[in-house]
Write a protein that holds these residues in place. Structure first.
Motif, PDB file in Angstrom:
ATOM      1  N   GLU A 188       0.835  -1.206   0.000  1.00 35.61           N
ATOM      2  CA  GLU A 188       0.000   0.000   0.000  1.00 35.61           C
ATOM      3  C   GLU A 188       0.869   1.257   0.000  1.00 35.61           C
ATOM      4  OE1 GLU A 188      -2.433  -0.342   3.421  1.00 35.61           O
ATOM      5  OE2 GLU A 188      -3.708  -1.951   2.614  1.00 35.61           O
ATOM      6  N   GLU A 243       2.581   1.678  -3.386  1.00 33.15           N
ATOM      7  CA  GLU A 243       1.651   2.192  -4.399  1.00 33.15           C
ATOM      8  C   GLU A 243       1.418   3.687  -4.230  1.00 33.15           C
ATOM      9  OE1 GLU A 243      -1.245  -1.351  -5.925  1.00 33.15           O
ATOM     10  OE2 GLU A 243      -1.726  -0.476  -3.974  1.00 33.15           O
ATOM     11  N   GLU A 244       1.340   4.143  -2.985  1.00 33.49           N
ATOM     12  CA  GLU A 244       1.182   5.577  -2.737  1.00 33.49           C
ATOM     13  C   GLU A 244       2.390   6.361  -3.243  1.00 33.49           C
ATOM     14  OE1 GLU A 244       0.528   6.176   1.394  1.00 33.49           O
ATOM     15  OE2 GLU A 244      -1.343   5.022   1.470  1.00 33.49           O
ATOM     16  N   LYS A 298       1.250   2.026  -9.410  1.00 34.55           N
ATOM     17  CA  LYS A 298       0.718   0.667  -9.359  1.00 34.55           C
ATOM     18  C   LYS A 298       1.815  -0.387  -9.244  1.00 34.55           C
ATOM     19  CE  LYS A 298       0.510   0.047 -14.401  1.00 34.55           C
ATOM     20  NZ  LYS A 298      -0.366  -0.279 -15.537  1.00 34.55           N
ATOM     21  N   VAL A 299       1.434  -1.498  -8.605  1.00 37.46           N
ATOM     22  CA  VAL A 299       2.322  -2.651  -8.449  1.00 37.46           C
ATOM     23  C   VAL A 299       1.764  -3.781  -9.305  1.00 37.46           C
ATOM     24  CG1 VAL A 299       3.329  -4.316  -6.852  1.00 37.46           C
ATOM     25  CG2 VAL A 299       2.893  -1.961  -6.092  1.00 37.46           C
ATOM     26  N   PHE A 302       7.118  -2.353 -10.945  1.00 38.31           N
ATOM     27  CA  PHE A 302       6.730  -0.964 -10.663  1.00 38.31           C
ATOM     28  C   PHE A 302       6.912  -0.130 -11.937  1.00 38.31           C
ATOM     29  CE2 PHE A 302       8.748  -2.899  -6.926  1.00 38.31           C
ATOM     30  CZ  PHE A 302       7.683  -2.899  -6.040  1.00 38.31           C
TER      31      PHE A 302
END
Length: 364
Positions: A287, A290-291, A295-296, A317
Motif C-alpha cells: 500500500e 503504491e502511494e 501501481k504494483v 513498478f
C-alpha cells in the motif's frame, strides 16, 4: 630487491616485493600477474602513448573509487554518502571496540623501516576524519582506503602473522557493512535510528524493492523483499517480512510475488500465525509503495526470476523511474520527479539533524 624512487615496492594484491606496475593517481603498485586478476574490479587504465608500459594512468582501485559502480548508490551525492559512512565508523568504534589497535596507530618515525616501506599511512581515525570532511565519492573509495590498514600490516608483520588475522576481521566487517549499504542505503540509515523494526520493513524506499516469495526453510514460501540477486552464482539475498531476517538463498527457491501464495496451509503447520503476520506486513508495505511509486504489477503464480534485479523491479513498478543525480546539476522532466528523487536526501538530512540536536542537548 629492486630499489624504487616512487610508489610502493610491495604489491597491493599479494603484499610481496618487486611490484613494478605503479599507479599515477595513487601510491599503489602491482605485479603484472596481479593487476589483471582482481575479481569484481574494473581493469586498470593505461596510456597507449606512454613509453613506460609499467605506468598506469589509473589502477583498478582508483577506477573504482572515481565513480561508484554499485547499483543502489548511483543517485547518492558525496554529502549523503559520507553521512552514511559515519555509521560504518561507529560500528568500528562499537562498545567492545575489538579494533582499538587500529584506531589511532602511531605514525612511523623517521629513519625506521616502517617509514621506509609505508607509502600511505592509514588508521580508523584517519578514515573518520576523511568522512567528516566528505572526502569520499564512492563506497569503493572508502573501502580502498580502509584496505591500506591491511596492506601496511601485511608489509610490516607478514602475510601470515597473527596481526594479519586480526586486521582481516576488520576488513571483513567493513565489507559486510558495504554490502548492507549497497542493498539499500535508506534501509541501512533507518536501521541505525529509533524506528521500530516493523516500520523499517513496511516503509517504502525511494528505490522500490522487488517483492517475492522465498523458501526460507527449504519447504515453506515466505513473503520477502528480494534485495539482491546474482544470476551467475544463482543466489538471492532476501529480507523476510514478519521475522525480519536477512538470508542468502538459492535463486531457484525465490519467486516473484503473486497474489496467491505458492504454499498451502498444510505445509505451514505451526508457522501459520507468523506467516499471516508476515503477509499482513507485506500488504501494508505494498500500500505504501503504491502511494509512493504507483501501481504494483504482480506476477502470475510461481514465476521465477530470469532477469536482472533492475529489470524485474521496473516490471513490477512500471510507473517508477529513477534518474541519476548529477553533483552539479539536476535535470528532470518535471518537478514531481525531482521531488521523488530528493526524498532519499531528505531522509538522510533529517537523520543528520536529529543527531545534531541530540549532541546539542548532551552539551547543554
Amino acid at each position: 630487491m629492486t630499489l624504487r624512487t616512487f610508489g610502493d615496492m610491495y604489491c597491493w594484491c599479494c603484499h610481496l616485493e618487486d611490484a613494478m606496475y605503479s599507479c599515477k593517481k595513487c601510491a599503489r603498485s602491482y605485479h603484472r600477474r596481479c593487476v589483471f586478476e582482481m575479481p569484481n574490479y574494473p581493469e586498470p587504465l593505461f596510456n597507449p602513448e606512454s613509453m613506460d608500459p609499467s605506468s598506469m594512468d589509473s589502477c583498478p582501485e582508483c577506477v573504482a573509487a572515481d565513480e561508484t559502480v554499485l547499483y543502489s548508490m548511483k543517485n547518492v551525492l558525496p554529502p549523503q554518502l559520507n553521512y552514511i559512512l559515519h555509521y560504518v565508523i561507529g560500528k568500528l568504534k562499537s562498545d567492545d571496540f575489538m579494533f582499538e589497535n587500529y584506531y589511532d596507530i602511531p605514525k612511523p618515525k623517521a629513519h625506521t623501516r616502517s617509514r621506509a616501506v609505508i607509502v600511505k599511512f592509514m588508521d580508523i581515525l584517519t578514515l573518520e576524519k576523511n568522512v567528516k570532511h566528505e572526502v569520499y565519492k564512492s563506497l569503493e573509495g572508502f573501502f580502498g582506503d580502509a584496505k591500506w590498514i591491511r596492506h601496511n600490516v601485511a608489509v610490516l608483520s607478514g602475510r601470515k602473522s597473527d596481526e594479519m588475522t586480526n586486521v582481516e576481521k576488520l576488513i571483513h566487517l567493513i565489507a559486510s557493512e558495504m554490502l548492507t549499504i549497497d542493498l539499500c542505503h535508506e534501509c541501512y540509515v533507518r536501521k541505525q535510528g529509533e524506528n521500530s523494526i516493523e516500520n523499517l520493513f513496511i516503509t517504502a524506499c525511494s528505490r522500490p524493492h522487488l517483492l517475492g516469495w522465498a523458501k526460507t526453510d527449504g519447504i515453506t514460501y515466505w513473503p520477502v523483499k528480494i534485495m539482491g540477486i546474482d544470476l551467475g552464482k544463482k543466489i538471492a539475498i532476501v529480507h523476510t517480512f514478519g521475522e525480519h531476517k536477512q538470508l542468502e538463498l538459492p535463486l531457484r527457491d525465490c519467486l516473484i510475488y503473486s497474489h496467491d501464495s505458492p504454499s498451502s496451509n498444510r505445509r505451514l503447520q505451526g508457522q501459520l500465525h507468523g506467516w499471516k503476520k508476515a503477509c499482513k506486513e507485506m500488504r501494508r508495505h505494498m500500500e505504501l509503495v503504491e502511494e509512493k511509486h504507483g501501481k504494483v504489477v504482480l506476477a502470475e503464480e510461481k514465476v521465477r526470476i530470469r532477469c536482472t534485479l533492475s529489470e524485474a523491479v521496473q516490471r513490477m513498478f512500471p510507473d517508477w523511474k529513477l534518474k541519476i543525480m548529477n553533483a552539479t546539476a539536476l535535470k528532470y522532466a518535471d518537478e514531481e520527479e525531482l521531488e521523488r528523487e530528493l526524498e532519499v536526501r531528505d531522509i538522510l538530512q533529517q537523520a543528520s539533524s536529529a543527531d545534531d540536536e541530540s549532541s546539542s542537548t548532551d552539551e547543554d
